[in-house]
Design a protein around this motif. Structure first.
Motif: not given
Length: 159
Positions: A12-13, A126-131, A138-153, A155-158
């Motif tokens: 699935v993942l 994470d079925y409760r929250r959208s990408s 969430f990603i900006p608050s981490a303070g680390i450069k990363a991008r998110i792709f997809g929704d189910k599942p 993917f975050i790439i650092k």
């Protein structure tokens, strides 16, 4: 959807594909962390067996009951990972992230991104929250450069 086996979790993942791609690209061993591996770490243990010798696997979960030398499992909270910065090529988490409130997610994501190598993947559901929530909050608050792709599942790439 109820996932019942380790093979289904990894399917699935798309964990198998990610690990295979990393092995092919790096032509070396890949480090993988199962975040929320459960009491026995069955999924990550199966992943290790599938790629014998090419994958170092670890698991983290506050409910861990046993560990093996081949697949170390740590009884830790998901936002206090006992690994050095940039240690993992792939971190995955199945049916785990949606248990936490937004503040805890921010803390978890910051630590996951800390232990990921540049160009490392964090794949999870994470079925409760959208990408969009991850991208805009969430990603900006981490303070680390990363991008998110997809929704189910997701993917975050650092970088």
């Amino acid at each position: 959807m109820v996932i019942v086996s380790s093979d289904e979790i990894n399917s699935v993942l798309k964990t198998y594909k990610l690990v295979e791609d990393k092995i092919r690209w790096y032509r070396a061993s890949v480090r993988v962390l199962d975040l929320g591996c459960g009491k026995t770490g069955a999924a990550v243990t199966e992943l290790k067996a599938r790629y014998n010798g090419k994958v170092e696997c670890y698991g983290v979960d506050p409910t861990v009951r046993a560990s093996s030398r081949d697949t170390p499992l740590y009884m830790e909270e998901p936002d206090s990972l006992p690994f050095k910065d940039g240690y993992f090529d792939v971190v995955y988490s199945c049916n785990y992230m949606y248990y936490f409130d937004d503040e805890k997610i921010r803390s978890i994501l910051k630590d996951v991104l800390r232990v990921l190598k540049p160009k490392g993947y964090f794949v999870f559901n994470d079925y409760r929250r959208s990408s969009a929530k991850y991208k805009e909050d969430f990603i900006p608050s981490a303070g680390i450069k990363a991008r998110i792709f997809g929704d189910k599942p997701k993917f975050i790439i650092k970088y």
